[in-house]
Design a protein around this motif. Structure first.
Motif, PDB file in Angstrom:
ATOM      1  N   ASP A 299       0.825  -1.208   0.000  1.00  0.00           N
ATOM      2  CA  ASP A 299       0.000   0.000   0.000  1.00  0.00           C
ATOM      3  C   ASP A 299       0.854   1.251   0.000  1.00  0.00           C
ATOM      4  O   ASP A 299       1.754   1.405   0.818  1.00  0.00           O
ATOM      5  N   GLN A 300       0.568   2.150  -0.953  1.00  0.00           N
ATOM      6  CA  GLN A 300       1.308   3.398  -1.067  1.00  0.00           C
ATOM      7  C   GLN A 300       0.407   4.602  -0.815  1.00  0.00           C
ATOM      8  O   GLN A 300       0.734   5.713  -1.181  1.00  0.00           O
ATOM      9  N   GLY A 301      -0.716   4.343  -0.194  1.00  0.00           N
ATOM     10  CA  GLY A 301      -1.661   5.415   0.109  1.00  0.00           C
ATOM     11  C   GLY A 301      -1.753   5.623   1.602  1.00  0.00           C
ATOM     12  O   GLY A 301      -0.772   5.497   2.331  1.00  0.00           O
ATOM     13  N   ASP A 302      -2.959   5.906   2.065  1.00  0.00           N
ATOM     14  CA  ASP A 302      -3.194   6.174   3.481  1.00  0.00           C
ATOM     15  C   ASP A 302      -3.567   4.919   4.258  1.00  0.00           C
ATOM     16  O   ASP A 302      -4.087   5.004   5.354  1.00  0.00           O
ATOM     17  N   GLY A 303      -3.334   3.757   3.705  1.00  0.00           N
ATOM     18  CA  GLY A 303      -3.688   2.504   4.363  1.00  0.00           C
ATOM     19  C   GLY A 303      -4.825   1.835   3.617  1.00  0.00           C
ATOM     20  O   GLY A 303      -5.664   2.488   3.001  1.00  0.00           O
ATOM     21  N   ALA A 304      -4.829   0.534   3.679  1.00  0.00           N
ATOM     22  CA  ALA A 304      -5.851  -0.240   2.984  1.00  0.00           C
ATOM     23  C   ALA A 304      -7.182  -0.110   3.703  1.00  0.00           C
ATOM     24  O   ALA A 304      -7.238  -0.033   4.921  1.00  0.00           O
ATOM     25  N   MET A 305      -8.235  -0.083   2.922  1.00  0.00           N
ATOM     26  CA  MET A 305      -9.592  -0.084   3.459  1.00  0.00           C
ATOM     27  C   MET A 305     -10.093  -1.515   3.393  1.00  0.00           C
ATOM     28  O   MET A 305      -9.842  -2.212   2.421  1.00  0.00           O
ATOM     29  N   VAL A 306     -10.805  -1.972   4.421  1.00  0.00           N
ATOM     30  CA  VAL A 306     -11.329  -3.337   4.428  1.00  0.00           C
ATOM     31  C   VAL A 306     -12.814  -3.307   4.738  1.00  0.00           C
ATOM     32  O   VAL A 306     -13.286  -2.484   5.524  1.00  0.00           O
ATOM     33  N   ASN A 307     -13.550  -4.190   4.069  1.00  0.00           N
ATOM     34  CA  ASN A 307     -14.970  -4.353   4.297  1.00  0.00           C
ATOM     35  C   ASN A 307     -15.212  -5.841   4.526  1.00  0.00           C
ATOM     36  O   ASN A 307     -14.833  -6.665   3.697  1.00  0.00           O
ATOM     37  N   GLN A 308     -15.806  -6.182   5.658  1.00  0.00           N
ATOM     38  CA  GLN A 308     -16.074  -7.576   5.969  1.00  0.00           C
ATOM     39  C   GLN A 308     -17.577  -7.796   5.953  1.00  0.00           C
ATOM     40  O   GLN A 308     -18.331  -7.070   6.593  1.00  0.00           O
ATOM     41  N   THR A 309     -18.007  -8.797   5.174  1.00  0.00           N
ATOM     42  CA  THR A 309     -19.422  -9.149   5.086  1.00  0.00           C
ATOM     43  C   THR A 309     -19.560 -10.656   5.246  1.00  0.00           C
ATOM     44  O   THR A 309     -18.571 -11.369   5.392  1.00  0.00           O
ATOM     45  N   ASP A 310     -20.801 -11.135   5.165  1.00  0.00           N
ATOM     46  CA  ASP A 310     -21.023 -12.581   5.191  1.00  0.00           C
ATOM     47  C   ASP A 310     -20.379 -13.248   3.989  1.00  0.00           C
ATOM     48  O   ASP A 310     -20.061 -14.430   4.029  1.00  0.00           O
TER      49      ASP A 310
ATOM     50  N   GLY B 226     -17.449 -12.585   2.813  1.00  0.00           N
ATOM     51  CA  GLY B 226     -15.993 -12.601   2.905  1.00  0.00           C
ATOM     52  C   GLY B 226     -15.422 -11.245   3.243  1.00  0.00           C
ATOM     53  O   GLY B 226     -16.075 -10.410   3.849  1.00  0.00           O
ATOM     54  N   HIS B 227     -14.193 -11.027   2.817  1.00  0.00           N
ATOM     55  CA  HIS B 227     -13.461  -9.788   3.058  1.00  0.00           C
ATOM     56  C   HIS B 227     -13.141  -9.133   1.721  1.00  0.00           C
ATOM     57  O   HIS B 227     -12.817  -9.810   0.756  1.00  0.00           O
ATOM     58  N   LEU B 228     -13.200  -7.808   1.704  1.00  0.00           N
ATOM     59  CA  LEU B 228     -12.813  -7.041   0.524  1.00  0.00           C
ATOM     60  C   LEU B 228     -11.905  -5.912   0.980  1.00  0.00           C
ATOM     61  O   LEU B 228     -12.269  -5.114   1.843  1.00  0.00           O
ATOM     62  N   TRP B 229     -10.703  -5.859   0.395  1.00  0.00           N
ATOM     63  CA  TRP B 229      -9.738  -4.810   0.705  1.00  0.00           C
ATOM     64  C   TRP B 229      -9.545  -3.938  -0.519  1.00  0.00           C
ATOM     65  O   TRP B 229      -9.627  -4.413  -1.653  1.00  0.00           O
ATOM     66  N   ARG B 230      -9.263  -2.669  -0.300  1.00  0.00           N
ATOM     67  CA  ARG B 230      -8.893  -1.738  -1.365  1.00  0.00           C
ATOM     68  C   ARG B 230      -7.650  -1.000  -0.903  1.00  0.00           C
ATOM     69  O   ARG B 230      -7.585  -0.525   0.230  1.00  0.00           O
ATOM     70  N   PHE B 231      -6.668  -0.914  -1.812  1.00  0.00           N
ATOM     71  CA  PHE B 231      -5.451  -0.196  -1.462  1.00  0.00           C
ATOM     72  C   PHE B 231      -4.899   0.503  -2.692  1.00  0.00           C
ATOM     73  O   PHE B 231      -5.248   0.196  -3.823  1.00  0.00           O
ATOM     74  N   LYS B 232      -4.045   1.462  -2.439  1.00  0.00           N
ATOM     75  CA  LYS B 232      -3.416   2.268  -3.480  1.00  0.00           C
ATOM     76  C   LYS B 232      -2.026   1.716  -3.758  1.00  0.00           C
ATOM     77  O   LYS B 232      -1.262   1.435  -2.832  1.00  0.00           O
ATOM     78  N   TYR B 233      -1.720   1.529  -5.043  1.00  0.00           N
ATOM     79  CA  TYR B 233      -0.379   1.101  -5.441  1.00  0.00           C
ATOM     80  C   TYR B 233       0.022   1.950  -6.637  1.00  0.00           C
ATOM     81  O   TYR B 233      -0.547   1.821  -7.715  1.00  0.00           O
ATOM     82  N   GLY B 234       0.972   2.845  -6.432  1.00  0.00           N
ATOM     83  CA  GLY B 234       1.356   3.759  -7.506  1.00  0.00           C
ATOM     84  C   GLY B 234       0.163   4.591  -7.921  1.00  0.00           C
ATOM     85  O   GLY B 234      -0.477   5.240  -7.098  1.00  0.00           O
ATOM     86  N   SER B 235      -0.190   4.507  -9.205  1.00  0.00           N
ATOM     87  CA  SER B 235      -1.302   5.314  -9.726  1.00  0.00           C
ATOM     88  C   SER B 235      -2.614   4.543  -9.808  1.00  0.00           C
ATOM     89  O   SER B 235      -3.584   5.045 -10.373  1.00  0.00           O
ATOM     90  N   VAL B 236      -2.686   3.325  -9.249  1.00  0.00           N
ATOM     91  CA  VAL B 236      -3.898   2.513  -9.378  1.00  0.00           C
ATOM     92  C   VAL B 236      -4.494   2.151  -8.021  1.00  0.00           C
ATOM     93  O   VAL B 236      -3.808   2.140  -7.007  1.00  0.00           O
ATOM     94  N   GLU B 237      -5.781   1.853  -8.049  1.00  0.00           N
ATOM     95  CA  GLU B 237      -6.476   1.255  -6.913  1.00  0.00           C
ATOM     96  C   GLU B 237      -6.495  -0.251  -7.158  1.00  0.00           C
ATOM     97  O   GLU B 237      -6.785  -0.706  -8.267  1.00  0.00           O
ATOM     98  N   VAL B 238      -6.183  -1.023  -6.132  1.00  0.00           N
ATOM     99  CA  VAL B 238      -6.164  -2.482  -6.230  1.00  0.00           C
ATOM    100  C   VAL B 238      -7.155  -3.024  -5.203  1.00  0.00           C
ATOM    101  O   VAL B 238      -7.254  -2.517  -4.089  1.00  0.00           O
ATOM    102  N   TYR B 239      -7.868  -4.071  -5.597  1.00  0.00           N
ATOM    103  CA  TYR B 239      -8.867  -4.708  -4.743  1.00  0.00           C
ATOM    104  C   TYR B 239      -8.474  -6.167  -4.532  1.00  0.00           C
ATOM    105  O   TYR B 239      -7.990  -6.823  -5.456  1.00  0.00           O
ATOM    106  N   ALA B 240      -8.703  -6.660  -3.331  1.00  0.00           N
ATOM    107  CA  ALA B 240      -8.483  -8.070  -3.021  1.00  0.00           C
ATOM    108  C   ALA B 240      -9.725  -8.575  -2.308  1.00  0.00           C
ATOM    109  O   ALA B 240     -10.190  -7.942  -1.354  1.00  0.00           O
ATOM    110  N   GLN B 241     -10.265  -9.694  -2.778  1.00  0.00           N
ATOM    111  CA  GLN B 241     -11.465 -10.268  -2.171  1.00  0.00           C
ATOM    112  C   GLN B 241     -11.189 -11.700  -1.761  1.00  0.00           C
ATOM    113  O   GLN B 241     -10.738 -12.522  -2.576  1.00  0.00           O
ATOM    114  N   LEU B 242     -11.445 -12.002  -0.505  1.00  0.00           N
ATOM    115  CA  LEU B 242     -11.356 -13.346   0.037  1.00  0.00           C
ATOM    116  C   LEU B 242     -12.780 -13.797   0.306  1.00  0.00           C
ATOM    117  O   LEU B 242     -13.479 -13.180   1.112  1.00  0.00           O
ATOM    118  N   THR B 243     -13.241 -14.855  -0.387  1.00  0.00           N
ATOM    119  CA  THR B 243     -14.654 -15.226  -0.304  1.00  0.00           C
ATOM    120  C   THR B 243     -15.014 -16.035   0.928  1.00  0.00           C
ATOM    121  O   THR B 243     -16.191 -16.136   1.263  1.00  0.00           O
TER     122      THR B 243
END
Length: 158
Positions: free
Chosen positions: A38-49, A51-68
């Motif tokens: 992460d090259q931003g202000d920290g990854a954002m995470v959302n937890q639901t039934d 799974g988990h969804l994270w969003r983070f900044k890397y260089g000029s892009v937003e990246v998402y990671a989802q664990l089901t």
């Protein structure tokens, strides 16, 4: 010698887990990788039934990671939008993306979802290692960051 045999037999009384990592380890591993990328202000995470969804900044892009979920049949999917459609000269763009998929993207690939060109990779959790989790996330983030500005400059609609 007999005692050694007994100790050895007892050591096999509890079989090793076939599940590999448990959900805490998956989440901890993903968050450790995010902290390093992460090259931003920290990854954002959302937890639901679901799974988990994270969003983070890397260089000029937003990246998402989802664990089901936490079973070996659940998946980790990582993606990053790199271009909004429609684009200029879409046939040439599609040819370029297919060539990149064949020659450059390793375990990731370019794809289209809705009106966005993405870099994406997905992996079931069965037998996944922390190194594979790190590699999957790093490859997507790096390819997306290396590609987005050039794709926008060449194919983006002004």
């Amino acid at each position: 010698m007999a005692n050694d045999a007994i100790d050895m037999d007892l050591s096999y009384s509890t079989p090793p887990s076939e599940d590999g990592l448990d959900i805490v380890s998956y989440v901890d591993t993903i968050e450790a990788v995010l902290a390093s990328l992460d090259q931003g202000d920290g990854a954002m995470v959302n937890q639901t039934d679901g799974g988990h969804l994270w969003r983070f900044k890397y260089g000029s892009v937003e990246v998402y990671a989802q664990l089901t979920g936490e079973t070996e049949t659940d998946t980790l999917t990582v993606w990053s939008p790199v271009l909004v459609l429609p684009a200029k000269d879409e046939p040439r763009l599609m040819k370029l993306l297919l060539e990149k998929n064949c020659n450059e993207t390793l375990e990731a690939r370019f794809g289209i979802s809705g009106n966005q060109v993405l870099v994406i990779s997905s992996r079931i959790l069965k037998d996944i290692s922390p190194a594979e989790i790190s590699r999957l996330m790093t490859i997507v983030a790096t390819i997306a960051d290396d590609s987005d500005e050039a794709l926008l400059a060449e194919f983006g609609m002004a």
